[in-house]
Structures are given as C-alpha cells and as structure tokens.
Design an enzyme around this catalytic site. Structure first.
Site, PDB file in Angstrom:
ATOM      1  N   GLU A 110       4.306   2.832   5.894  1.00 14.76           N
ATOM      2  CA  GLU A 110       3.465   3.471   6.912  1.00 14.76           C
ATOM      3  C   GLU A 110       3.550   4.967   6.674  1.00 14.76           C
ATOM      4  O   GLU A 110       4.638   5.535   6.634  1.00 14.76           O
ATOM      5  CB  GLU A 110       3.993   3.106   8.310  1.00 14.76           C
ATOM      6  CG  GLU A 110       3.213   3.768   9.440  1.00 14.76           C
ATOM      7  CD  GLU A 110       3.868   3.521  10.797  1.00 14.76           C
ATOM      8  OE1 GLU A 110       4.366   2.399  11.053  1.00 14.76           O
ATOM      9  OE2 GLU A 110       3.894   4.469  11.606  1.00 14.76           O
ATOM     10  N   LYS A 119       3.207  -2.682  18.717  1.00 17.63           N
ATOM     11  CA  LYS A 119       4.395  -1.903  18.360  1.00 17.63           C
ATOM     12  C   LYS A 119       5.180  -1.656  19.656  1.00 17.63           C
ATOM     13  O   LYS A 119       4.587  -1.276  20.666  1.00 17.63           O
ATOM     14  CB  LYS A 119       3.920  -0.589  17.746  1.00 17.63           C
ATOM     15  CG  LYS A 119       4.930   0.545  17.679  1.00 17.63           C
ATOM     16  CD  LYS A 119       4.352   1.678  16.844  1.00 17.63           C
ATOM     17  CE  LYS A 119       5.034   3.003  17.106  1.00 17.63           C
ATOM     18  NZ  LYS A 119       5.364   3.707  15.870  1.00 17.63           N
TER      19      LYS A 119
HETATM   20  C1  3PG Z   1       7.612   5.861  14.461  1.00 20.29           C
HETATM   21  O1  3PG Z   1       6.802   6.657  14.033  1.00 20.29           O
HETATM   22  O2  3PG Z   1       7.360   4.690  14.686  1.00 20.29           O
HETATM   23  C2  3PG Z   1       8.949   6.322  14.739  1.00 20.29           C
HETATM   24  O3  3PG Z   1       8.982   7.680  14.954  1.00 20.29           O
HETATM   25  C3  3PG Z   1       9.942   5.993  13.691  1.00 20.29           C
HETATM   26  O4  3PG Z   1      11.104   6.170  14.340  1.00 20.29           O
HETATM   27  P1  3PG Z   1      12.473   6.470  13.592  1.00 20.29           P
HETATM   28  O5  3PG Z   1      12.296   7.799  12.913  1.00 20.29           O
HETATM   29  O6  3PG Z   1      13.478   6.509  14.703  1.00 20.29           O
HETATM   30  O7  3PG Z   1      12.709   5.357  12.623  1.00 20.29           O
END
Ligand code: 3PG
Length: 209
Positions: free
Chosen positions: A41, A129
């Site tokens: 992603e 999500k």
């Molecule tokens: C996202 O964009 O889904 C989150 O910011 C990812 O979160 P993380 O950096 O805590 O993994």
C-alpha cells in the site's frame, strides 16, 4: 474489478509504505517481489505518491498496489488514473466511496465504531479497514464491534507490528492486517534495504507458523 476479500485472503499482511521518490518505490517493489510478498500500500501522504504508484505498476504489473490514505474524491480519481488496484481510506467518507465505486475501484474505508460500519454497509462494503487499530481498543474492540455485524471482515492497521500481528490474524473476522513496520519510512530513507528484507522475511516466517 478485483475482489478485495480475495486479495487479502491471499495476502494477509500488507506492507504500508510512505515514500517520496520513485527509485525507493521501485526498490521496495523489487524486494517484495523477490521475497514473495507481492503486495504494497503506497500512502498518499507525499505529493509524489501517485507518480510512485504509477511507476511501480508500470514496472511490475503483477504486484498488487493499493493507494492508501485516500482522503477525498479527488484523490480517489488520482489513484484510479495511477492504476491502483484498490483504495484504502482512514475514514468512511461517502464521497470518496461513491467516487471509487463509480470508477469500479475496490475500496477499503476506515471504521472504528458502529456508525462508520453502517455507513460502509450502506454502500454494500463488507471488508473494512479497522483504524487506528491499537488505540481504538485493539482486539477486544474488534470482538465487541463484530458481535452485531455478522457479515463483515476487518483489516486492522495502526500500531500493528511483528509482535502483535499474529494475535490480530488469529482473531475471528480479521481477514488481514497492514503495517508500516516492515517498510519503515526511516529505513527507506536511509536505504537500509537489508533491514527491510530482514523484516519482510521475519513477517513471512512468523506468518507461516
Ligand atoms: C495506516 O496508514 O494504515 C497506518 O498509519 C499504518 O499504521 P502503522 O504505521 O502504525 O503501521
């Protein structure tokens, strides 16, 4: 249109990248392909994100690339023209969802309460999500939230890493999870591809257990 549930069933851990140059994006893509974790992603948190996404899809059409942090309809259109395979949004924005559906783009809206879940259900979206996962209550919150909604599946992200992702994946109705830990922004900026490779391998190894 790709089926999101199928994508995440096949790829239960999604690396989430915040990158600001094409070379780094392509380098990450080559590592993920080589390590047989062919999904990423690319968050729309940098102005270069859409160009990076497009370059990755041009070079590696088989790599599944989602556009993350899509905040509005305009960004949904940009993600579409950049050849994103799917959209991820932190929130449940009806305009973003409607635009994405008009374009035939699978969308993962962000939810963390019953109201946002029901907004997504209004658009026949059943894969969502769960964000920000850890600070929204983590696994106990997922269990409580899922009780009234029998047909939805969640992809938690936010605060997930090598230490807790297996517990999330073992939770009923959690289809997959996303994390930036594997492709940490600081490691990318430092060009520390060995450490990124080590983390990808560790996640793959732990996932196989
Ligand atoms: C996202 O964009 O889904 C989150 O910011 C990812 O979160 P993380 O950096 O805590 O993994």
């Amino acid at each position: 249109m790709k089926n999101l549930a199928n994508i995440f069933h096949n790829h239960p851990v999604v690396p989430i990248a915040m990158i600001d140059n094409i070379q780094n994006g392509l380098k990450l893509a080559t590592i993920l392909i080589r390590e047989e974790l062919p999904i990423i992603e690319v968050t729309f948190r940098t102005k270069e994100a859409s160009d990076i996404l497009k370059a990755i899809k041009d070079h590696y059409p088989d790599l599944i690339v989602g556009a993350g942090t899509v905040l509005n309809a305009e960004q949904a259109k940009i993600a579409f023209t950049s050849d994103a395979d799917f959209l991820v949004a932190p929130g449940c924005n009806p305009r973003t969802i409607q635009t994405a559906q008009d374009l035939g783009m699978p969308t993962l809206p962000g939810v963390n309460n019953p109201t946002s879940i029901e907004m997504a259900l209004n658009y026949n979206i059943t894969t969502m999500k769960f964000f920000p996962a850890e600070v929204s209550g983590g696994i106990p919150m997922i269990k409580a939230l899922m009780a009234p909604y029998q047909d939805i599946q969640l992809i938690p992200t936010g605060g997930i890493n090598h230490e807790n992702f297996q517990s999330y994946l073992a939770t009923e109705r959690v289809l997959a999870c996303g994390m930036s830990w594997m492709v940490d922004k600081k490691l990318v900026e430092a060009g520390n591809w060995d450490e990124i490779t080590r983390r990808v391998r560790l996640i793959k190894e732990l996932s196989a257990k």
